[in-house]
Every structure is written in C-alpha cells, then in structure tokens.
Scaffold this active site. Structure first.
Site, PDB file in Angstrom:
ATOM      1  N   ASP A   1      50.096  45.004  41.183  1.00  0.00           N
ATOM      2  CA  ASP A   1      48.709  44.825  40.712  1.00  0.00           C
ATOM      3  C   ASP A   1      48.651  44.739  39.183  1.00  0.00           C
ATOM      4  O   ASP A   1      47.840  45.416  38.545  1.00  0.00           O
ATOM      5  CB  ASP A   1      47.830  45.972  41.219  1.00  0.00           C
ATOM      6  CG  ASP A   1      46.341  45.612  41.189  1.00  0.00           C
ATOM      7  OD1 ASP A   1      46.023  44.405  41.070  1.00  0.00           O
ATOM      8  OD2 ASP A   1      45.502  46.522  41.272  1.00  0.00           O
TER       9      ASP A   1
ATOM     10  N   THR B   1      39.214  57.509  41.080  1.00  0.00           N
ATOM     11  CA  THR B   1      39.985  58.044  39.964  1.00  0.00           C
ATOM     12  C   THR B   1      39.058  58.824  39.042  1.00  0.00           C
ATOM     13  O   THR B   1      37.982  58.336  38.674  1.00  0.00           O
ATOM     14  CB  THR B   1      40.662  56.904  39.178  1.00  0.00           C
ATOM     15  OG1 THR B   1      41.493  56.150  40.066  1.00  0.00           O
ATOM     16  CG2 THR B   1      41.511  57.458  38.050  1.00  0.00           C
TER      17      THR B   1
ATOM     18  N   GLY C   1      37.869  52.353  44.065  1.00  0.00           N
ATOM     19  CA  GLY C   1      38.381  51.184  44.771  1.00  0.00           C
ATOM     20  C   GLY C   1      38.449  51.419  46.258  1.00  0.00           C
ATOM     21  O   GLY C   1      37.942  52.419  46.778  1.00  0.00           O
ATOM     22  N   GLY C   2      39.104  50.474  46.949  1.00  0.00           N
ATOM     23  CA  GLY C   2      39.164  50.544  48.400  1.00  0.00           C
ATOM     24  C   GLY C   2      40.002  51.688  48.928  1.00  0.00           C
ATOM     25  O   GLY C   2      39.894  52.046  50.103  1.00  0.00           O
TER      26      GLY C   2
ATOM     27  N   LEU D   1      36.406  57.600  36.574  1.00  0.00           N
ATOM     28  CA  LEU D   1      36.963  56.486  35.811  1.00  0.00           C
ATOM     29  C   LEU D   1      36.902  55.175  36.580  1.00  0.00           C
ATOM     30  O   LEU D   1      36.756  54.106  35.992  1.00  0.00           O
ATOM     31  CB  LEU D   1      38.423  56.774  35.429  1.00  0.00           C
ATOM     32  CG  LEU D   1      38.664  57.854  34.368  1.00  0.00           C
ATOM     33  CD1 LEU D   1      40.158  58.077  34.187  1.00  0.00           C
ATOM     34  CD2 LEU D   1      38.015  57.463  33.044  1.00  0.00           C
TER      35      LEU D   1
END
Length: 352
Positions: A164, A49, A44-45, A41
């Site tokens: 976020d 996911t 990121g860092g 999905l």
C-alpha cells in the site's frame, strides 16, 4: 496472546459510538492502564488508528495505536487470526530497525480485537505536502525515488511486500526531513485471508489503494514488482499533483497517460513509465533494477558533457577509420558516445 475473547468485532455493525478507544479520546482514562488516547488519526476497512501517549514512560511520548478488527465467526478462525497477527507483528518488529520504518513498540489482543503500538512519526504526508506546496521538480522526485528504492530494497531482502505505497503513507519527518514509510498492508492481508465474508470476499480481502495498486494486486497476487508500480504512481503524483484515477489511460495500450501533464527528461520518463507498466513482464522486477537504470540515466550525460561536442575533422576521422595512427581509449569512448547520442535522437521515442 489469548486465543478467543468471545467479543467478536463485526465491521459491518462497527461504529465509533461503541468503540472503547474512541470514547476515551481526550479523557484522562488510560487504555490498559498505560495509554492516554488523544484523537483518531484515521479509519479504514480493517480498523481505526489513534494517536496516544504512553503514560508509563518519562515524558509521556506519543505513539500510534492501530486497532485491527477482523471479521471472524468462530473460536477457530479467531485463533488463526491471532496466530497470523503475531507472526506479522514479529516481522514488523524486525523491519522497525530501519530508520525509515516506524518501530513496533508492542502488540496484543483484547476483547476480540488486535492492537499494534507503533512509534509516532511527527511530520507531514507527501499528499498534504503536494496539496500545500505544489508539485515537485524532476530533481526532487529523483532524490525521493532513490531514497524510497533503498527502503524497498531493504523490504525485498526481508521478503516483505508493503502492498500500500502511496503519498498518504509516506511521511516526511519534521525533525530531520527523512521519508518514513508507514501503514504496512501485509498484516491486513494476512487477517483478510482468514476472515469470513461470504458475499463480497474478493472485494473485501483486497489490500491496497485504487490507482496505486497494479492489476495483479486486485487478483490478490501481489509480488515485489507491485510495490515498484505503486512507487512509480507515487512519483507521477508528485510530478503532476494528480492521483492515478484522475489520469486517462491510453486507448490502445491501456497504460496510464501522464507525460502530457508534466515536462521531464525523456530518459527519466522512460524509467517511470517502465515502473508503471500494466504487464509484469514489461515492468521492473526488483528495486535494484530501478536503481541501476537511474544510475545509467545519471552517469551518461555527465560523461558525455566532459567530452568535446565539436565534430571531428576529416583528417582525424580518416586516421581512426584506417587505423594509421594510435587512438586512445578515451578518444574512442568519446566517438562511441557521440555516435550513440546521434542514433538516440533519430529514434521516434527520443522525440516523444
């Protein structure tokens, strides 16, 4: 949870070719004898996911697996990471009782990596919604803002900062249309605090998104007002279709310049502008502060519209001023509102 598994993940060398879950995508193999991995999905860092199915439950319902990969260099730091992860996971489990926050289904550690299993929300992000359907009206954004402020108020009551908030982390549920807030940054920030990165520590430890995160968050000091800033920036995106990095800043104040990209009422624009103030002292501090401002902005026009807009005749004005006859409280309120609106129109900001 196990303290240390010996297989320490390093994201600088981390790639999908060596990721077990990535290799299992689309296959019949089950992760931990339970989860069938369907596809990626996002990435990121802090990890990856995945969309998966729970093969142990009737109907094989969909779920989300978040694989977090903290950079650690010793058994001690790994144990610290596991402890913080477990603490934050329990907080997420508590928050998941809210209908607009995904439910935490499970969490565990394995082979030097940490996993969150969460409810899958079927729907479309607000980012995609704007790209496909265009910008939102003032009325639509007000409704969205009221809905999100209630979620922020819930987080505030539980002493949680999301860190976020952005259109990509807001999903409109396909089943009932509610907005769901996903991808809490608190877990990532707790793990980042204990991870070792000697060269780019400050840059790597930042949790948030450029443009949506306020200045204090870049200094690694987020507060409740930081989420209000991000929510205000999200409102601007919904109104303009432009991300914060696409907008200019005022050369004198440094504030984001967005008013010339959209036509909204001055009263609503003042609320949004106060949400995205660079200075914490000038910004709304709590969700309840914004809710009150929205209520005042909504109620005053409704009250004044119920009253006559015709000017008072000289005879009536004289009676009010000289108190020669009784004037009801409703009439006095009408006079006060008309005077207030007349003064408001004379202010420079009211004409802006």
């Amino acid at each position: 949870m196990n303290c240390f598994s010996g297989n320490i993940a390093n994201l600088q060398q981390y790639n999908l070719q060596h990721n077990q879950l990535a290799q299992m995508c689309g296959s019949k193999d089950l992760f931990r004898d339970r989860y069938r991995i369907l596809r990626i999905l996002g990435r990121g860092g802090f990890g990856i996911t995945f969309l998966a199915q729970d093969a142990m439950l009737p109907g094989n319902p969909l779920c989300v697996i978040k694989q977090l990969c903290p950079k650690v260099a010793s058994a001690k730091t790994w144990q610290n990471a596991c402890q913080r992860f477990e603490k934050e996971a329990k907080t997420l489990a508590k928050l998941g009782s809210h209908s607009q926050i995904p439910m935490l289904l499970n969490y565990f550690e394995g082979d030097g990596e940490l996993y969150l299993i969460q409810e899958y929300v079927r729907g479309c992000t607000l980012s995609r919604e704007v790209k496909q359907g265009g910008t939102k009206t003032e009325a639509e954004v007000k409704q969205f803002l009221r809905e999100l402020l209630l979620i922020l108020q819930y987080l505030y009551q539980n002493q949680v900062i999301h860190r976020d908030i952005k259109p990509q982390n807001l999903v409109r549920c396909a089943d009932d249309g509610r907005i769901v807030l996903i991808d809490f940054g608190a877990v990532k920030e707790q793990l980042a605090d204990i991870c070792i990165n000697s060269v780019h520590q400050a840059q790597t430890n930042f949790v948030g998104t450029m443009g949506f995160a306020p200045p204090e968050q870049f200094s690694l000091r987020p507060v409740y007002g930081s989420d209000i800033y991000a929510l205000g920036m999200t409102c601007i995106y919904l109104l303009t279709g432009k991300s914060p990095v696409e907008l200019e800043n005022d050369g004198q104040t440094g504030e984001i310049s967005w008013r010339n990209h959209v036509n909204v009422s001055n009263s609503f624009a003042r609320i949004i502008s106060k949400m995205v103030k660079m200075s914490l002292d000038e910004r709304f501090q709590k969700p309840q502060d914004v809710i009150k401002a929205l209520n005042v902005e909504t109620e005053l026009p409704n009250l004044s519209n119920c009253l006559t807009s015709k000017p008072l005749n000289t005879r009536y004005e004289t009676k009010v001023e000289t108190s020669e006859s009784y004037v009801s409280s409703v009439a006095r309120t009408a006079i006060a509102i008309r005077e207030w609106k007349a003064k408001l129109k004379q202010r420079p900001e009211a004409r802006g």
